[in-house]
Design a protein around this motif. Structure first.
Motif, PDB file in Angstrom:
ATOM      1  N   ASP A 148       0.803  -1.224   0.000  1.00  0.00           N
ATOM      2  CA  ASP A 148       0.000   0.000   0.000  1.00  0.00           C
ATOM      3  C   ASP A 148       0.833   1.270   0.000  1.00  0.00           C
ATOM      4  OD1 ASP A 148      -2.199  -1.660   0.103  1.00  0.00           O
ATOM      5  OD2 ASP A 148      -2.448  -1.491   2.279  1.00  0.00           O
ATOM      6  N   LEU A 149       2.155   1.137  -0.054  1.00  0.00           N
ATOM      7  CA  LEU A 149       3.002   2.330  -0.112  1.00  0.00           C
ATOM      8  C   LEU A 149       2.729   3.088  -1.414  1.00  0.00           C
ATOM      9  CD1 LEU A 149       6.435   0.928   1.148  1.00  0.00           C
ATOM     10  CD2 LEU A 149       4.737   2.228   2.448  1.00  0.00           C
ATOM     11  N   PRO A 150       2.747   4.416  -1.378  1.00  0.00           N
ATOM     12  CA  PRO A 150       2.456   5.206  -2.587  1.00  0.00           C
ATOM     13  C   PRO A 150       3.504   5.029  -3.683  1.00  0.00           C
ATOM     14  CG  PRO A 150       2.245   6.541  -0.607  1.00  0.00           C
ATOM     15  CD  PRO A 150       2.888   5.263  -0.192  1.00  0.00           C
ATOM     16  N   VAL A 151       4.715   4.588  -3.297  1.00  0.00           N
ATOM     17  CA  VAL A 151       5.790   4.331  -4.256  1.00  0.00           C
ATOM     18  C   VAL A 151       6.360   2.952  -3.958  1.00  0.00           C
ATOM     19  CG1 VAL A 151       6.378   6.772  -4.512  1.00  0.00           C
ATOM     20  CG2 VAL A 151       7.537   5.407  -2.749  1.00  0.00           C
ATOM     21  N   GLU A 152       7.154   2.437  -4.873  1.00  0.00           N
ATOM     22  CA  GLU A 152       7.847   1.180  -4.603  1.00  0.00           C
ATOM     23  C   GLU A 152       8.756   1.354  -3.385  1.00  0.00           C
ATOM     24  OE1 GLU A 152       7.657  -1.855  -6.052  1.00  0.00           O
ATOM     25  OE2 GLU A 152       5.964  -1.075  -7.212  1.00  0.00           O
ATOM     26  N   TYR A 153       8.885   0.297  -2.592  1.00  0.00           N
ATOM     27  CA  TYR A 153       9.701   0.430  -1.380  1.00  0.00           C
ATOM     28  C   TYR A 153      11.141   0.794  -1.712  1.00  0.00           C
ATOM     29  CZ  TYR A 153      11.757  -4.240  -2.151  1.00  0.00           C
ATOM     30  OH  TYR A 153      12.432  -5.311  -2.662  1.00  0.00           O
ATOM     31  N   THR A 154      11.593   0.445  -2.903  1.00  0.00           N
ATOM     32  CA  THR A 154      12.956   0.796  -3.310  1.00  0.00           C
ATOM     33  C   THR A 154      13.102   2.282  -3.590  1.00  0.00           C
ATOM     34  OG1 THR A 154      12.339   0.176  -5.566  1.00  0.00           O
ATOM     35  CG2 THR A 154      13.493  -1.477  -4.235  1.00  0.00           C
ATOM     36  N   ASP A 155      11.978   2.991  -3.690  1.00  0.00           N
ATOM     37  CA  ASP A 155      12.012   4.419  -3.995  1.00  0.00           C
ATOM     38  C   ASP A 155      11.571   5.293  -2.832  1.00  0.00           C
ATOM     39  OD1 ASP A 155      12.837   3.972  -6.650  1.00  0.00           O
ATOM     40  OD2 ASP A 155      10.759   3.645  -7.302  1.00  0.00           O
ATOM     41  N   ILE A 156      11.345   4.717  -1.653  1.00  0.00           N
ATOM     42  CA  ILE A 156      10.908   5.543  -0.529  1.00  0.00           C
ATOM     43  C   ILE A 156      12.030   6.499  -0.121  1.00  0.00           C
ATOM     44  CG2 ILE A 156       9.291   3.816   0.358  1.00  0.00           C
ATOM     45  CD1 ILE A 156      11.360   3.227   2.577  1.00  0.00           C
ATOM     46  N   ASP A 170      -0.899   9.870   1.219  1.00  0.00           N
ATOM     47  CA  ASP A 170      -1.196   9.097   0.016  1.00  0.00           C
ATOM     48  C   ASP A 170      -1.386   7.602   0.257  1.00  0.00           C
ATOM     49  OD1 ASP A 170      -0.941  11.428  -1.592  1.00  0.00           O
ATOM     50  OD2 ASP A 170       1.242  11.218  -1.533  1.00  0.00           O
ATOM     51  N   ALA A 171      -1.479   7.182   1.501  1.00  0.00           N
ATOM     52  CA  ALA A 171      -1.696   5.764   1.789  1.00  0.00           C
ATOM     53  C   ALA A 171      -2.715   5.629   2.914  1.00  0.00           C
ATOM     54  CB  ALA A 171      -0.381   5.081   2.170  1.00  0.00           C
ATOM     55  N   LYS A 172      -3.310   4.460   3.007  1.00  0.00           N
ATOM     56  CA  LYS A 172      -4.263   4.185   4.075  1.00  0.00           C
ATOM     57  C   LYS A 172      -3.802   2.970   4.872  1.00  0.00           C
ATOM     58  CE  LYS A 172      -8.463   6.111   1.996  1.00  0.00           C
ATOM     59  NZ  LYS A 172      -9.871   5.825   1.569  1.00  0.00           N
ATOM     60  N   VAL A 173      -4.105   2.997   6.156  1.00  0.00           N
ATOM     61  CA  VAL A 173      -3.826   1.848   7.014  1.00  0.00           C
ATOM     62  C   VAL A 173      -5.007   0.887   6.918  1.00  0.00           C
ATOM     63  CG1 VAL A 173      -3.411   1.060   9.366  1.00  0.00           C
ATOM     64  CG2 VAL A 173      -2.435   3.241   8.589  1.00  0.00           C
ATOM     65  N   ARG A 174      -4.723  -0.366   6.645  1.00  0.00           N
ATOM     66  CA  ARG A 174      -5.775  -1.370   6.577  1.00  0.00           C
ATOM     67  C   ARG A 174      -6.370  -1.618   7.969  1.00  0.00           C
ATOM     68  NH1 ARG A 174      -3.195  -6.113   2.642  1.00  0.00           N
ATOM     69  NH2 ARG A 174      -2.517  -4.694   0.951  1.00  0.00           N
ATOM     70  N   GLU A 175      -7.625  -1.972   8.004  1.00  0.00           N
ATOM     71  CA  GLU A 175      -8.246  -2.343   9.269  1.00  0.00           C
ATOM     72  C   GLU A 175      -7.695  -3.692   9.732  1.00  0.00           C
ATOM     73  OE1 GLU A 175     -10.389  -0.757  11.371  1.00  0.00           O
ATOM     74  OE2 GLU A 175      -9.870   0.961  10.101  1.00  0.00           O
ATOM     75  N   PRO A 176      -7.595  -3.909  11.043  1.00  0.00           N
ATOM     76  CA  PRO A 176      -7.141  -5.211  11.531  1.00  0.00           C
ATOM     77  C   PRO A 176      -8.039  -6.337  11.026  1.00  0.00           C
ATOM     78  CG  PRO A 176      -7.178  -3.606  13.314  1.00  0.00           C
ATOM     79  CD  PRO A 176      -7.857  -2.967  12.146  1.00  0.00           C
ATOM     80  N   LEU A 177      -7.446  -7.459  10.725  1.00  0.00           N
ATOM     81  CA  LEU A 177      -8.198  -8.623  10.266  1.00  0.00           C
ATOM     82  C   LEU A 177      -8.941  -9.267  11.430  1.00  0.00           C
ATOM     83  CD1 LEU A 177      -5.411 -10.138   8.008  1.00  0.00           C
ATOM     84  CD2 LEU A 177      -7.512  -9.025   7.213  1.00  0.00           C
ATOM     85  N   PRO A 178     -10.052  -9.938  11.173  1.00  0.00           N
ATOM     86  CA  PRO A 178     -10.797 -10.592  12.254  1.00  0.00           C
ATOM     87  C   PRO A 178     -10.054 -11.811  12.782  1.00  0.00           C
ATOM     88  CG  PRO A 178     -11.733 -11.155  10.124  1.00  0.00           C
ATOM     89  CD  PRO A 178     -10.699 -10.094   9.854  1.00  0.00           C
TER      90      PRO A 178
END
Length: 484
Positions: A148-156, A170-178
């Motif tokens: 979910d990073l807005p860019v590739e991790y190699t480009d952060i 530019d990114a969202k945190v996912r909700e915890p899984l059940p």
């Protein structure tokens, strides 16, 4: 179509909640969880090749915490009708053997960004493929998901502020899984096994030191209890930003790091509880600041994914070769034992040795003294912390050490003026007196610089320098002049 049998290989994700590897495995008709105490994680290890130094990778504090965490995970799985297979052997031996014994179709597991952990994972994957078993990797240990990073991790960005602003905007945190519904576990096919003791693992036992503020009981149950206590029971979060630089007591900071780093707590679960606190209690700069710290944690995870083993080199990711790093065993041992003669540093190191924990402020000053004032190889200090810390994480530990040593994620040379730090954060000398009882009679205005005591004052306060407490090993002001 669901797989008939799945294996879940637990690593540093010792929890039932918000665990993608476990949840995905539960699509199968049968699921067998397994954990391997890797012998390479314990005992003496070589760091940096034959020309470098040796250290104990996992010391008594974290070994005890991890054993408790595995025991708690087993209990939580059993409460849900499942179980946990435990072995004391290399994962690349254990996991394929278990998968073969139960005729598994797939093995689900957490993937991690650092080199040693990736090496173990690759060995397991290769052997599973040789058996015709599908390896399924899951990214489960950060607040923001890698995908979910807005860019590739190699480009952060290599700068934290830029990284933080990018993910926040530019990114969202996912909700915890059940929590999953667990199918039956074919544990009888292999036997559950027992959890090894510290002695079995070749590690000394450790007793709880009553001077420590928190006992750090391992496990998901204790981690969830700590989260609830700090946020809701004691209502501490509203003042976190103001108190987070504290040194004594259990409530000045969340102290969630040990549970986060062993995976007993999900950072997304922590965020969800912070958001609930903001709705039910208050939302202010302190509530935001805890999330700010979680993003710092993410930053180093993604930095290690990007830069790999460059972080472990003496010159760090900046490749610096202009710092003359020294080797001095005697000076290093004095630092490690808390016998430098600099009370603020010594208190920090004695707390670490006794409890496996230091506050962030104490860590920064202890690390800066070794790396900047002494100019001893910063990696050796990081390795010592790796042994001692109950909340050790490779990315956070080595990333922060490199940052302070001037070879990491900052283009400036950083060092801490230890006496100013001591005056600001321990003006009454309570922290020093707590961990250095030999200085307990020295008044606050003098306790951080005992070398300034006259012979008469030493007699009055019951401390003779060089006998009861060491003379300072260096002249602090002279060392700062060399850094300026």
């Amino acid at each position: 179509m669901a797989d008939d049998t799945a294996v879940v290989w637990f690593r540093r994700d010792l929890r039932v909640h918000d665990n993608e590897a476990l949840l995905e495995a539960c699509d199968a008709d049968a699921v067998l969880p397994v954990y391997a105490f890797d012998p390479r994680e314990y005992g003496e290890r070589e760091f940096g090749g034959r020309s470098s130094f040796r250290f104990e990778k996992t010391g008594a504090h974290r070994t005890r915490f991890r054993r408790e965490a595995v025991a708690d995970l087993r209990e939580r799985l059993r409460e849900r009708g499942s179980d946990l297979v435990v072995r004391h052997e290399r994962p690349e031996v254990v996991v394929p053997a278990v998968a073969k014994a139960v005729d598994a179709d797939v093995v689900h597991f957490q993937t991690l960004p650092t080199a040693e952990e990736a090496g173990v994972e690759n060995a397991v994957r290769n052997r599973l493929r040789g058996l015709g078993v599908t390896p399924a990797r899951h990214w489960t240990h950060t607040l923001y998901h890698l995908n979910d990073l807005p860019v590739e991790y190699t480009d952060i960005s290599d700068t934290y502020t830029s990284f933080r602003e990018t993910v926040e905007n530019d990114a969202k945190v996912r909700e915890p899984l059940p929590d999953p519904t667990l199918p039956g576990a074919p544990v009888d096919a292999v036997g559950a096994g027992s959890i090894p003791s510290n002695a079995d693992l070749g590690v000394d036992d450790t007793d709880h030191d009553d001077r420590g503020a928190v006992g750090f009981e391992g496990g998901e149950s204790a981690g969830l209890d700590r989260l609830d206590r700090y946020l809701f029971e004691e209502d501490r979060l509203r003042e976190y930003k103001q108190t987070r630089n504290g040194l004594l007591g259990q409530g000045f900071s969340s102290k969630l790091s040990a549970w986060l780093n062993e995976g007993c707590l999900s950072p997304r679960r922590v965020r969800r509880e912070v958001k609930r606190y903001e709705r039910e209690r208050v939302a202010n700069d302190s509530t935001y600041w805890l999330l700010f710290e979680l993003i710092w944690r993410d930053f180093f995870q993604f930095q290690f994914a990007k830069h790999g083993t460059d972080f472990f080199g003496r010159g760090g990711i900046r490749g610096r070769d202009d710092i003359h790093w020294r080797e001095d065993d005697e000076q290093f041992e004095r630092w490690a034992a808390g016998e430098t003669g600099i009370p603020f540093v010594d208190a920090a190191m004695r707390e670490l040795n006794a409890t496996g924990y230091q506050s962030n402020r104490a860590r920064q000053n202890a690390a800066s003294f070794l790396a900047n004032n002494l100019r001893l190889d910063w990696r050796r200090g990081a390795a010592y912390f790796e042994t001692q810390l109950v909340d050790y994480d490779p990315a956070s530990n080595y990333g922060n050490w490199a940052y302070i040593a001037g070879v990491g994620n900052d283009n400036r040379d950083r060092y801490f003026d230890i006496l100013k730090q001591a005056s600001k954060y321990d003006g009454a000398g309570e922290y020093v007196n707590h961990w250095l009882p030999e200085l307990s009679e020295v008044p606050p205005g003098k306790v951080h610089e005992p070398w300034e005591l006259t012979e008469a004052e030493q007699a009055e306060y019951g401390v003779q320098l060089g006998m009861d407490y060491p003379e300072p090993m260096i002249d602090l002001e002279e060392s700062y002049r060399k850094l300026r």
